[in-house]
Design a protein around this motif. Sequence first.
Motif, PDB file in Angstrom:
ATOM      1  N   HIS A   1       0.908  -1.043  -0.031  1.00 50.33           N
ATOM      2  CA  HIS A   1      -0.130  -0.029   0.053  1.00 50.33           C
ATOM      3  C   HIS A   1       0.824   1.154  -0.063  1.00 50.33           C
ATOM      4  N   GLU A   2       1.852   1.075   0.751  1.00 48.90           N
ATOM      5  CA  GLU A   2       2.883   2.464   0.928  1.00 48.90           C
ATOM      6  C   GLU A   2       3.550   2.629  -0.621  1.00 48.90           C
TER       7      GLU A   2
ATOM      8  N   SER B   1       2.194   1.691  -3.427  1.00 44.58           N
ATOM      9  CA  SER B   1       1.240   2.312  -4.376  1.00 44.58           C
ATOM     10  C   SER B   1       0.843   3.772  -3.962  1.00 44.58           C
ATOM     11  N   ASN B   2       0.732   4.077  -2.779  1.00 46.53           N
ATOM     12  CA  ASN B   2       0.408   5.684  -2.574  1.00 46.53           C
ATOM     13  C   ASN B   2       1.493   6.601  -2.871  1.00 46.53           C
TER      14      ASN B   2
ATOM     15  N   THR C   1       1.196   9.439  -5.715  1.00 49.59           N
ATOM     16  CA  THR C   1       1.678  10.718  -5.404  1.00 49.59           C
ATOM     17  C   THR C   1       2.418  11.332  -6.395  1.00 49.59           C
TER      18      THR C   1
END
Length: 493
Positions: free
Chosen positions: A402-403, A405-406, A410
């Motif tokens: 998830h990190e 992907s975020n 961004t």
Amino acid sequence: MKLMTLKQLVYITAVLVSLSACKVGKRYVQPELNLPENFRGDTLTYQQDTIAFAQVSWRDFFNDPQLIALIDTALVNNYDMRTALKNIEIANRNLRQNKLEYLPSVDGNIATVNRQFRSKDFYSNPSSKWYSESGEEAPDNLFQYQSQFSAGLEFSWELDIWGRIAHQQDALKSDFLDSYEAKNAIQTRLIADVAKGYFNLIMLDAQIEVAKRNLLLNDSTLRMIRLQYDAGEITALAIQQTESQRLVAASLIPELEKEIALQENALNVLIGEMPNVVTRGFKIDSLMNTENSITLGAPLEIIRNRPDIKRAEYALIAANAEMNLRQIMRYPQLSLSGVLGTNAMLPKNWYNIPGALLGGFAGGLTTPIFRNGRLKNQWEVAKIEREKTELELQKTVMEAVHEVSNAVITVEKQKEQIELTRRRVENSELAVRNASLLFMSDYATYLEVITAQSNALSSELALVDIRQKQLEAYVDLYRALGGGWQETTETVE
């Protein structure tokens, strides 16, 4: 007969040592981590000779030599890094000591003199006490009863039949590797923090340049407004509002100077130095390499790259070893002990060989029978703890995906923001020029000039800010993929 007994003991010992290969317990197998095939938001595809982002050395990732020098200093002087290196040293020593557990422990009895005394009325009163102490002569109210002069070696040896030492070694090796990955995790975080602090410093430098440039523009506008006021073409209100706009730009400068000093102090804390001025290098547009030939790589690679995931897996390996150790505690334990030396009642016979020789061997087999269910409960709890640790590993992997992907989303969206903000700055600069020309030609009011300059100031500050955030987003992506602890760039095949 004694010789045959010794041979039999050696034979039995050899057989029991060979049984130690029967390692009891569940062998560690990496659990299923349910990784996706690609990161959400990843629009890049693999090309020939491309390099995965996380495999890029941090020395190649950053362009600015001053930033690289700051990171080098931080890696040497930062107190968290120095503490992590000490932890590695401790774990390494514990691991090396564990390898000696397979050998027997030996204690040397260099010289022992033991004298026993009894009271002089012993024979008339046999219940009187006797005393044991070391000394040359008996006290006046006692007489010497017995003397012993001895020296020798004593050994004890626990035979690792069920693999206890081997499981302990697995746990200690996991602790060592965990301490190493803890250092890598601190390094990746430290590099990211130093880079972000340096980027923020460069951004503040750029913002103060914008504020000073805008202040000069406000000064020029104010002079022009005063001339028109002196000519009677406008009122004093125009001067007051123009002066207010000028003060807005002027007030930014001391605020930014304060932020610059605080950021320099924060960087000096990270690099382990006292407060001082931080030397700058490149401008904000040339601080790092973000070439199109670099790809994110596959999600599977973050398991090999991210120190926190490695630490979570080493914790699982240690929990697996602890579970096996708790199981072994329920099994019989075999130990050997012995003594070899000299013993005599008179000093002159102390080393009278072979008459004073003393030797003996003993073996013990102990097994738990009834411990109020504690051993079984400890084993069951250890199994549950292992399951909890496996869940923590899976959670760490999921959060890492998830990190990433975020971070990649961004980065991509901030590219669009930078383009839009750049166009906004160009439009604001054109509006300032047109407003000034129209004002001098009496086709625009002073309010339109002030508004145009205010928009230009906020647009330029916003562009500097979004560029700094974009740099931080690249650093976050680099760290999320596990980059930052590699010293050399490796090509992904």
